[in-house]
Design a protein around this motif. Structure first.
Motif, PDB file in Angstrom:
ATOM      1  N   VAL A 244       0.842  -1.197   0.000  1.00  0.00           N
ATOM      2  CA  VAL A 244       0.000   0.000   0.000  1.00  0.00           C
ATOM      3  C   VAL A 244       0.877   1.246   0.000  1.00  0.00           C
ATOM      4  CG1 VAL A 244      -1.622   1.374   1.367  1.00  0.00           C
ATOM      5  CG2 VAL A 244      -2.028  -1.072   1.045  1.00  0.00           C
ATOM      6  N   MET A 245       1.919   1.242   0.820  1.00  0.00           N
ATOM      7  CA  MET A 245       2.832   2.390   0.837  1.00  0.00           C
ATOM      8  C   MET A 245       3.564   2.512  -0.491  1.00  0.00           C
ATOM      9  SD  MET A 245       1.989   3.610   3.657  1.00  0.00           S
ATOM     10  CE  MET A 245       3.107   5.020   3.596  1.00  0.00           C
ATOM     11  N   ASN A 246       3.847   1.397  -1.121  1.00  0.00           N
ATOM     12  CA  ASN A 246       4.483   1.419  -2.442  1.00  0.00           C
ATOM     13  C   ASN A 246       3.561   2.071  -3.474  1.00  0.00           C
ATOM     14  OD1 ASN A 246       6.503   0.876  -4.351  1.00  0.00           O
ATOM     15  ND2 ASN A 246       5.749  -1.187  -4.769  1.00  0.00           N
ATOM     16  N   PHE A 247       2.276   1.741  -3.418  1.00  0.00           N
ATOM     17  CA  PHE A 247       1.307   2.396  -4.307  1.00  0.00           C
ATOM     18  C   PHE A 247       1.298   3.903  -4.076  1.00  0.00           C
ATOM     19  CE2 PHE A 247      -1.334  -1.693  -3.761  1.00  0.00           C
ATOM     20  CZ  PHE A 247      -0.772  -2.282  -4.867  1.00  0.00           C
ATOM     21  N   LEU A 248       1.252   4.275  -2.808  1.00  0.00           N
ATOM     22  CA  LEU A 248       1.145   5.684  -2.453  1.00  0.00           C
ATOM     23  C   LEU A 248       2.393   6.463  -2.830  1.00  0.00           C
ATOM     24  CD1 LEU A 248      -0.574   5.176   1.001  1.00  0.00           C
ATOM     25  CD2 LEU A 248      -1.641   6.158  -1.031  1.00  0.00           C
ATOM     26  N   ASN A 249       3.529   5.769  -2.862  1.00  0.00           N
ATOM     27  CA  ASN A 249       4.791   6.415  -3.242  1.00  0.00           C
ATOM     28  C   ASN A 249       5.089   6.290  -4.733  1.00  0.00           C
ATOM     29  OD1 ASN A 249       5.399   7.316  -0.613  1.00  0.00           O
ATOM     30  ND2 ASN A 249       6.196   5.297  -0.049  1.00  0.00           N
ATOM     31  N   GLY A 250       4.171   5.668  -5.483  1.00  0.00           N
ATOM     32  CA  GLY A 250       4.284   5.628  -6.942  1.00  0.00           C
ATOM     33  C   GLY A 250       5.211   4.580  -7.506  1.00  0.00           C
TER      34      GLY A 250
ATOM     35  N   ALA B 200       4.762   1.005  -7.652  1.00  0.00           N
ATOM     36  CA  ALA B 200       4.234  -0.300  -8.061  1.00  0.00           C
ATOM     37  C   ALA B 200       3.946  -0.332  -9.562  1.00  0.00           C
ATOM     38  CB  ALA B 200       2.953  -0.606  -7.284  1.00  0.00           C
ATOM     39  N   ALA B 201       3.725  -1.535 -10.076  1.00  0.00           N
ATOM     40  CA  ALA B 201       3.443  -1.694 -11.506  1.00  0.00           C
ATOM     41  C   ALA B 201       2.229  -0.886 -11.926  1.00  0.00           C
ATOM     42  CB  ALA B 201       3.238  -3.175 -11.842  1.00  0.00           C
ATOM     43  N   VAL B 202       1.195  -0.868 -11.087  1.00  0.00           N
ATOM     44  CA  VAL B 202      -0.008  -0.119 -11.461  1.00  0.00           C
ATOM     45  C   VAL B 202       0.282   1.378 -11.554  1.00  0.00           C
ATOM     46  CG1 VAL B 202      -0.944   0.239  -9.111  1.00  0.00           C
ATOM     47  CG2 VAL B 202      -2.504   0.048 -11.072  1.00  0.00           C
ATOM     48  N   ASN B 203       1.217   1.862 -10.740  1.00  0.00           N
ATOM     49  CA  ASN B 203       1.602   3.276 -10.833  1.00  0.00           C
ATOM     50  C   ASN B 203       2.304   3.572 -12.153  1.00  0.00           C
ATOM     51  OD1 ASN B 203       2.273   2.554  -7.591  1.00  0.00           O
ATOM     52  ND2 ASN B 203       0.973   4.322  -7.958  1.00  0.00           N
ATOM     53  N   VAL B 204       3.206   2.684 -12.544  1.00  0.00           N
ATOM     54  CA  VAL B 204       3.949   2.866 -13.796  1.00  0.00           C
ATOM     55  C   VAL B 204       2.989   2.896 -14.981  1.00  0.00           C
ATOM     56  CG1 VAL B 204       5.676   1.855 -15.336  1.00  0.00           C
ATOM     57  CG2 VAL B 204       6.017   1.764 -12.851  1.00  0.00           C
ATOM     58  N   LEU B 205       2.103   1.915 -15.044  1.00  0.00           N
ATOM     59  CA  LEU B 205       1.166   1.827 -16.166  1.00  0.00           C
ATOM     60  C   LEU B 205       0.153   2.970 -16.132  1.00  0.00           C
ATOM     61  CD1 LEU B 205       0.597  -2.038 -16.189  1.00  0.00           C
ATOM     62  CD2 LEU B 205       2.123  -0.689 -17.641  1.00  0.00           C
ATOM     63  N   SER B 206      -0.202   3.409 -14.949  1.00  0.00           N
ATOM     64  CA  SER B 206      -1.144   4.521 -14.834  1.00  0.00           C
ATOM     65  C   SER B 206      -0.520   5.829 -15.300  1.00  0.00           C
ATOM     66  CB  SER B 206      -1.631   4.658 -13.385  1.00  0.00           C
ATOM     67  OG  SER B 206      -2.426   3.539 -13.030  1.00  0.00           O
ATOM     68  N   ARG B 207       0.769   6.013 -14.994  1.00  0.00           N
ATOM     69  CA  ARG B 207       1.440   7.207 -15.508  1.00  0.00           C
ATOM     70  C   ARG B 207       1.480   7.191 -17.029  1.00  0.00           C
ATOM     71  NH1 ARG B 207       4.716   6.505 -10.762  1.00  0.00           N
ATOM     72  NH2 ARG B 207       6.262   5.245 -11.876  1.00  0.00           N
TER      73      ARG B 207
ATOM     74  N   CYS C 189      -5.891   4.979  -3.967  1.00  0.00           N
ATOM     75  CA  CYS C 189      -5.588   3.859  -3.071  1.00  0.00           C
ATOM     76  C   CYS C 189      -6.428   3.970  -1.799  1.00  0.00           C
ATOM     77  CB  CYS C 189      -4.095   3.852  -2.732  1.00  0.00           C
ATOM     78  SG  CYS C 189      -3.579   2.392  -1.821  1.00  0.00           S
ATOM     79  N   VAL C 190      -7.134   2.889  -1.470  1.00  0.00           N
ATOM     80  CA  VAL C 190      -8.101   2.901  -0.375  1.00  0.00           C
ATOM     81  C   VAL C 190      -7.738   1.830   0.655  1.00  0.00           C
ATOM     82  CG1 VAL C 190     -10.542   2.747   0.238  1.00  0.00           C
ATOM     83  CG2 VAL C 190      -9.876   3.574  -2.040  1.00  0.00           C
ATOM     84  N   ASP C 191      -7.560   2.238   1.900  1.00  0.00           N
ATOM     85  CA  ASP C 191      -7.417   1.287   3.006  1.00  0.00           C
ATOM     86  C   ASP C 191      -8.805   0.985   3.535  1.00  0.00           C
ATOM     87  OD1 ASP C 191      -6.989  -0.155   5.305  1.00  0.00           O
ATOM     88  OD2 ASP C 191      -6.001   1.470   6.404  1.00  0.00           O
ATOM     89  N   ILE C 192      -9.342  -0.155   3.122  1.00  0.00           N
ATOM     90  CA  ILE C 192     -10.672  -0.552   3.581  1.00  0.00           C
ATOM     91  C   ILE C 192     -10.591  -1.633   4.657  1.00  0.00           C
ATOM     92  CG2 ILE C 192     -11.004  -2.342   1.808  1.00  0.00           C
ATOM     93  CD1 ILE C 192     -13.941  -1.345   1.599  1.00  0.00           C
ATOM     94  N   GLY C 193      -9.405  -2.259   4.780  1.00  0.00           N
ATOM     95  CA  GLY C 193      -9.301  -3.321   5.783  1.00  0.00           C
ATOM     96  C   GLY C 193      -7.898  -3.856   5.974  1.00  0.00           C
ATOM     97  N   VAL C 194      -6.888  -2.986   5.884  1.00  0.00           N
ATOM     98  CA  VAL C 194      -5.513  -3.422   6.114  1.00  0.00           C
ATOM     99  C   VAL C 194      -5.310  -3.614   7.616  1.00  0.00           C
ATOM    100  CG1 VAL C 194      -3.068  -2.833   5.836  1.00  0.00           C
ATOM    101  CG2 VAL C 194      -4.735  -2.199   4.063  1.00  0.00           C
ATOM    102  N   ASN C 195      -4.613  -4.671   7.979  1.00  0.00           N
ATOM    103  CA  ASN C 195      -4.404  -4.996   9.388  1.00  0.00           C
ATOM    104  C   ASN C 195      -3.189  -4.243   9.937  1.00  0.00           C
ATOM    105  OD1 ASN C 195      -4.809  -6.201  11.869  1.00  0.00           O
ATOM    106  ND2 ASN C 195      -3.654  -8.047  11.343  1.00  0.00           N
ATOM    107  N   ALA C 196      -3.223  -2.929   9.798  1.00  0.00           N
ATOM    108  CA  ALA C 196      -2.145  -2.068  10.273  1.00  0.00           C
ATOM    109  C   ALA C 196      -2.638  -0.631  10.251  1.00  0.00           C
ATOM    110  CB  ALA C 196      -0.901  -2.204   9.389  1.00  0.00           C
ATOM    111  N   GLU C 197      -2.025   0.205  11.079  1.00  0.00           N
ATOM    112  CA  GLU C 197      -2.322   1.636  11.053  1.00  0.00           C
ATOM    113  C   GLU C 197      -1.504   2.275   9.929  1.00  0.00           C
ATOM    114  OE1 GLU C 197      -4.485   3.331  12.574  1.00  0.00           O
ATOM    115  OE2 GLU C 197      -5.001   2.337  14.465  1.00  0.00           O
ATOM    116  N   LEU C 198      -2.178   2.913   8.989  1.00  0.00           N
ATOM    117  CA  LEU C 198      -1.496   3.526   7.852  1.00  0.00           C
ATOM    118  C   LEU C 198      -1.803   5.009   7.799  1.00  0.00           C
ATOM    119  CD1 LEU C 198      -2.278   0.848   5.091  1.00  0.00           C
ATOM    120  CD2 LEU C 198      -0.154   1.113   6.382  1.00  0.00           C
ATOM    121  N   SER C 199      -0.809   5.776   7.388  1.00  0.00           N
ATOM    122  CA  SER C 199      -1.006   7.216   7.254  1.00  0.00           C
ATOM    123  C   SER C 199      -0.204   7.726   6.067  1.00  0.00           C
ATOM    124  CB  SER C 199      -0.548   7.925   8.535  1.00  0.00           C
ATOM    125  OG  SER C 199      -0.705   9.331   8.405  1.00  0.00           O
ATOM    126  N   HIS C 200      -0.871   8.459   5.186  1.00  0.00           N
ATOM    127  CA  HIS C 200      -0.215   9.057   4.026  1.00  0.00           C
ATOM    128  C   HIS C 200      -1.166  10.117   3.470  1.00  0.00           C
ATOM    129  CE1 HIS C 200       1.488   9.505  -0.018  1.00  0.00           C
ATOM    130  NE2 HIS C 200       2.587   8.924   0.432  1.00  0.00           N
TER     131      HIS C 200
END
Length: 359
Positions: free
Chosen positions: A92-98, A100-107, A115-126
């Motif tokens: 998830v942090m990789n997505f947010l930092n641009g 991941a593969a989906v980031n490359v193809l999206s650019r 990117c949506v945290d709907i149920g990650v088992n960790a506290e995330l902030s970005h």
């Protein structure tokens, strides 16, 4: 009925059929363009579908985004994945930092990554994270329900409401993506229950597990179905008992897109499991879906067949994240450009198929 389930029912009831008149109008327009009838194949099918969705034959789709829903799965404790659950928040942090593969193809394709945290088992902030956490991961479905019925309905409505927000920001073309270590296991269970398939047929290798772990994964899925006894006639029950939070979120994205008459491009195996649930909640929603590609995951073709979708691309991909869906977006935009920019026989002074000069 809970507040969330009532809201979901209202969403489903608000979904309308495609505009058949605009589909026919688009078909007539395509046959007047400087080409043999039907010669652009699937692109013509997409053009007609878009006309029916948007109620105009030359629609402006506006901005485009891939919605990457992220959630963890309690069933990972059964050892069904080649990767540890800790990879979910890391990716998830990789997505947010641009990165991941989906980031490359999206650019490359000019697509925004939501990117949506709907149920990650960790506290995330970005700053760019859409935090919509319903709970910290699902429970182990091999021992009991993955989540409550209310939680499943709430997670679906997360997707519905996100689409409402994006529609208000000018997004008119959406793609589905996901991240959740272990999520091919609940997706396979959904296929097994709603598609009436044996667990051995529904389950594939996911992240690349070996033969021994594949057999174990199939046994875990069969056990989860036996323990929970999800009702195939009740898609929300199936989603709650053997589904996932990010899968439920994508169900909502698809239903929300259908309600707002926005085309939604479905990615691979996990996204298609969500699409199957959506199509069972609202058969009309399938008309708003475009299948991007055929995944290598063995159950994907079965999922698409259950929904009645035909994939646009065959790339032997199995990454997820929305990568296949993002690759298909330029083809969908190309279908719109054909409708808007291609000359007709009359405009170009070219003899049509019905004239003797055309042979």
């Amino acid at each position: 009925m809970s507040m969330w389930e009532s809201a979901l029912k209202d969403t489903v009831q608000a979904i309308e059929p495609l505009d058949a008149g605009k589909v026919e109008e688009a078909s007539v327009h395509l046959d007047q363009l400087t080409k043999p009838p039907g010669s652009l194949g699937r692109m013509e099918d997409v053009a007609k579908q878009l006309a029916g969705i948007r109620r105009e034959i030359k629609p402006d789709l506006g901005r485009k985004a891939v919605i990457v829903m992220a959630g963890d799965h309690g069933v990972c404790e059964e050892g069904v994945s080649a990767f540890p659950a800790e990879v979910t928040p890391q990716m998830v942090m990789n997505f947010l930092n641009g990165g991941a593969a989906v980031n490359v193809l999206s650019r490359q394709t000019g697509t925004d990554v939501i990117c949506v945290d709907i149920g990650v088992n960790a506290e995330l902030s970005h700053p760019s994270l859409h935090s919509r956490k319903v709970r910290f991961g699902t429970a182990n479905m091999a021992k009991g329900p993955a989540m409550s019925r209310e939680e499943a309905a709430e997670a679906v409505m997360v997707g519905v409401r996100l689409v409402e927000e994006l529609a208000g920001q000018g997004y008119g073309l959406l793609a589905t993506g996901e991240m959740g270590i272990g999520n091919t296991t609940p997706s396979s269970a959904i296929l097994a229950v709603l598609g009436g398939k044996d667990a051995a047929l529904a389950a594939g290798r996911g992240t690349g597990i070996d033969d021994k772990r594949l057999l174990h994964k199939q046994a875990v899925i069969a056990r989860a179905i036996e323990v929970n006894r999800p009702d195939p006639a009740d898609p929300l029950d199936v989603l709650a008992k053997v589904g996932g939070l990010e899968i439920a979120g994508l169900v909502g994205v698809i239903l929300g897109a259908a309600r707002r008459r926005i085309p939604v491009v479905v990615d691979g195996f996990i996204s298609s499991a969500a699409a199957l649930v959506a199509s069972r909640l609202s058969p009309l929603s399938a008309s708003y879906m475009i299948a991007s590609h055929l995944s290598q995951e063995q159950g994907h073709a079965m999922l698409l067949e259950e929904i009645g979708l035909t994939p646009m691309l065959h790339m032997d991909m199995r990454l997820g994240e929305g990568t296949g869906a993002v690759l298909a977006l330029p083809l969908i935009e190309a279908a719109v450009r054909i409708m808007k920019e291609m000359a007709s026989f009359a405009d170009a002074g070219v003899s049509g198929a019905s004239t003797p000069a055309n042979g």
